[in-house]
Design a protein around this motif. Structure first.
Motif, PDB file in Angstrom:
ATOM      1  N   CYS A  35      -0.582   5.036 -27.476  1.00 31.22           N
ATOM      2  CA  CYS A  35      -1.979   4.830 -26.730  1.00 31.22           C
ATOM      3  C   CYS A  35      -1.939   6.070 -25.864  1.00 31.22           C
ATOM      4  O   CYS A  35      -0.999   6.767 -25.194  1.00 31.22           O
ATOM      5  N   LYS A  36      -3.057   6.331 -25.484  1.00 36.37           N
ATOM      6  CA  LYS A  36      -3.241   7.551 -24.541  1.00 36.37           C
ATOM      7  C   LYS A  36      -4.444   7.310 -23.579  1.00 36.37           C
ATOM      8  O   LYS A  36      -5.427   6.560 -23.770  1.00 36.37           O
ATOM      9  N   ILE A  37      -4.415   7.833 -22.594  1.00 33.89           N
ATOM     10  CA  ILE A  37      -5.549   7.958 -21.504  1.00 33.89           C
ATOM     11  C   ILE A  37      -5.988   9.392 -21.588  1.00 33.89           C
ATOM     12  O   ILE A  37      -5.387  10.455 -21.604  1.00 33.89           O
ATOM     13  N   LEU A  38      -7.416   9.412 -21.759  1.00 32.57           N
ATOM     14  CA  LEU A  38      -8.147  10.653 -22.077  1.00 32.57           C
ATOM     15  C   LEU A  38      -9.108  10.866 -20.728  1.00 32.57           C
ATOM     16  O   LEU A  38      -9.786  10.133 -20.140  1.00 32.57           O
ATOM     17  N   SER A  39      -9.304  12.333 -20.543  1.00 35.07           N
ATOM     18  CA  SER A  39     -10.364  12.557 -19.666  1.00 35.07           C
ATOM     19  C   SER A  39     -11.501  12.556 -19.997  1.00 35.07           C
ATOM     20  O   SER A  39     -11.938  12.745 -21.329  1.00 35.07           O
ATOM     21  N   LEU A  40     -12.622  11.750 -19.574  1.00 30.24           N
ATOM     22  CA  LEU A  40     -13.750  11.481 -19.881  1.00 30.24           C
ATOM     23  C   LEU A  40     -14.725  12.617 -19.888  1.00 30.24           C
ATOM     24  O   LEU A  40     -15.442  12.927 -20.580  1.00 30.24           O
ATOM     25  N   LYS A  41     -14.354  13.555 -18.928  1.00 30.20           N
ATOM     26  CA  LYS A  41     -15.144  14.992 -18.667  1.00 30.20           C
ATOM     27  C   LYS A  41     -14.593  15.799 -19.992  1.00 30.20           C
ATOM     28  O   LYS A  41     -15.363  16.398 -20.482  1.00 30.20           O
ATOM     29  N   THR A  42     -13.479  15.957 -20.269  1.00 29.47           N
ATOM     30  CA  THR A  42     -12.743  17.382 -21.246  1.00 29.47           C
ATOM     31  C   THR A  42     -12.431  16.406 -22.337  1.00 29.47           C
ATOM     32  O   THR A  42     -12.307  17.201 -23.334  1.00 29.47           O
ATOM     33  N   GLY A  43     -12.053  15.319 -22.565  1.00 28.59           N
ATOM     34  CA  GLY A  43     -11.387  14.793 -23.660  1.00 28.59           C
ATOM     35  C   GLY A  43      -9.915  14.998 -23.653  1.00 28.59           C
ATOM     36  O   GLY A  43      -9.129  14.793 -24.629  1.00 28.59           O
ATOM     37  N   ALA A  44      -9.342  15.780 -22.645  1.00 26.48           N
ATOM     38  CA  ALA A  44      -7.841  16.125 -22.791  1.00 26.48           C
ATOM     39  C   ALA A  44      -7.143  14.947 -22.597  1.00 26.48           C
ATOM     40  O   ALA A  44      -7.438  13.920 -21.886  1.00 26.48           O
ATOM     41  N   VAL A  45      -5.974  14.808 -23.034  1.00 27.65           N
ATOM     42  CA  VAL A  45      -5.024  13.960 -23.139  1.00 27.65           C
ATOM     43  C   VAL A  45      -4.291  14.103 -21.487  1.00 27.65           C
ATOM     44  O   VAL A  45      -3.531  15.059 -21.279  1.00 27.65           O
ATOM     45  N   LEU A  46      -4.357  12.921 -20.907  1.00 30.15           N
ATOM     46  CA  LEU A  46      -3.737  12.917 -19.621  1.00 30.15           C
ATOM     47  C   LEU A  46      -2.473  12.282 -19.339  1.00 30.15           C
ATOM     48  O   LEU A  46      -1.360  12.576 -18.532  1.00 30.15           O
ATOM     49  N   ARG A  47      -2.111  11.236 -20.384  1.00 28.06           N
ATOM     50  CA  ARG A  47      -0.991  10.676 -20.444  1.00 28.06           C
ATOM     51  C   ARG A  47      -0.674   9.890 -21.832  1.00 28.06           C
ATOM     52  O   ARG A  47      -1.946   9.414 -22.352  1.00 28.06           O
ATOM     53  N   VAL A  48       0.460  10.056 -22.464  1.00 27.68           N
ATOM     54  CA  VAL A  48       0.777   9.497 -23.666  1.00 27.68           C
ATOM     55  C   VAL A  48       1.940   8.317 -23.442  1.00 27.68           C
ATOM     56  O   VAL A  48       2.645   8.559 -22.796  1.00 27.68           O
ATOM     57  N   PHE A  49       1.637   7.180 -24.029  1.00 33.04           N
ATOM     58  CA  PHE A  49       2.444   5.970 -24.024  1.00 33.04           C
ATOM     59  C   PHE A  49       3.114   5.902 -25.236  1.00 33.04           C
ATOM     60  O   PHE A  49       2.510   5.454 -26.264  1.00 33.04           O
ATOM     61  N   ARG A  50       4.339   6.008 -25.488  1.00 34.37           N
ATOM     62  CA  ARG A  50       5.193   5.997 -26.936  1.00 34.37           C
ATOM     63  C   ARG A  50       6.126   4.919 -26.817  1.00 34.37           C
ATOM     64  O   ARG A  50       6.607   4.561 -25.552  1.00 34.37           O
ATOM     65  N   GLY A  51       6.466   4.404 -27.890  1.00 39.09           N
ATOM     66  CA  GLY A  51       7.355   3.132 -27.909  1.00 39.09           C
ATOM     67  C   GLY A  51       7.174   2.122 -28.962  1.00 39.09           C
ATOM     68  O   GLY A  51       7.874   1.461 -29.364  1.00 39.09           O
ATOM     69  N   HIS A  52       5.716   1.965 -29.382  1.00 42.25           N
ATOM     70  CA  HIS A  52       5.649   1.294 -30.507  1.00 42.25           C
ATOM     71  C   HIS A  52       6.062   1.800 -31.770  1.00 42.25           C
ATOM     72  O   HIS A  52       6.208   2.846 -32.025  1.00 42.25           O
ATOM     73  N   GLU A  53       6.484   0.963 -32.824  1.00 45.82           N
ATOM     74  CA  GLU A  53       7.037   1.246 -34.039  1.00 45.82           C
ATOM     75  C   GLU A  53       6.191   1.211 -35.116  1.00 45.82           C
ATOM     76  O   GLU A  53       6.584   1.555 -36.157  1.00 45.82           O
ATOM     77  N   SER A  54       4.823   0.826 -34.911  1.00 46.74           N
ATOM     78  CA  SER A  54       3.824   1.018 -36.097  1.00 46.74           C
ATOM     79  C   SER A  54       2.438   1.277 -35.030  1.00 46.74           C
ATOM     80  O   SER A  54       2.558   1.399 -33.958  1.00 46.74           O
ATOM     81  N   TRP A  55       1.292   1.418 -35.868  1.00 49.35           N
ATOM     82  CA  TRP A  55       0.112   1.758 -35.341  1.00 49.35           C
ATOM     83  C   TRP A  55      -0.368   0.766 -33.945  1.00 49.35           C
ATOM     84  O   TRP A  55      -0.189  -0.351 -34.195  1.00 49.35           O
TER      85      TRP A  55
END
Length: 180
Positions: free
Chosen positions: A8-28
């Motif tokens: 799951c990711k936090i994206l900038s509303l202005k630019t759409g750039a990825v601000l933070r990525v949360f990794r750890g799930h083993e499936s979608w």
């Protein structure tokens, strides 16, 4: 956002750039929501877990493993969260299961939405029903059979108890419930 790439990711509303990525799930990842105070993100996955993430550090602070396989949605309900799959549970902000919803054995909730006042939540079931549940007790208060098509999402009007259900074919259905 939630994603098929198991993050799951936090994206900038202005630019759409990825601000933070949360990794750890083993499936979608099927859903992600912020906590009331914006300090945590709660995510659900088809790996059968609900994870609680610290927004500032990106660390997973808790993994909730209900006794069923895949989680298909997460909906904020006051200071708790409704998570669902083959069963539907209300968990608190610490990840403790508070209650299990009353569901017929042949049915499961596929998607949910909270009423504007937070007193009811509306769900689409695998038995092609629109069901309404009391958010305090978890008991079903109303249901109606709906067209057996690929239903993909539900939204509820913020003031009235009108539910809008969308299908894969692009059809939109409106339902006025008698939930009080």
């Amino acid at each position: 956002t939630s994603s098929y790439d198991k993050t799951c990711k936090i994206l900038s509303l202005k630019t759409g750039a990825v601000l933070r990525v949360f990794r750890g799930h083993e499936s979608w990842v099927s859903g992600a929501v912020y906590s009331v105070d914006w300090s945590s993100i709660y995510s659900t996955s088809s790996d059968g877990t609900c994870r609680i993430w610290n927004v500032a550090s990106g660390e997973c602070t808790k993994i909730v493993r209900p006794a069923f396989n895949a989680l298909s949605f997460i909906v904020p309900v006051q200071n708790s969260f409704l998570i669902g799959g083959s069963s539907t549970l209300l968990i608190n902000s610490k990840g403790t299961i508070e209650q299990t919803l009353e569901m017929p054995s042949e049915s499961q909730l596929l998607h949910c939405a909270l009423s504007g006042r937070g007193d009811f939540f509306f769900g689409i079931t695998s038995a092609f029903e629109l069901a309404v549940f009391d958010s305090c007790t978890g008991t079903r208060t109303w249901n109606q059979k709906i067209s057996p098509s690929e239903l993909i999402c539900i939204a509820v009007h913020p003031i009235s108890n009108v539910a809008v259900v969308a299908s894969v074919e692009g059809k939109v259905y409106f339902f006025k419930t008698n939930a009080k």
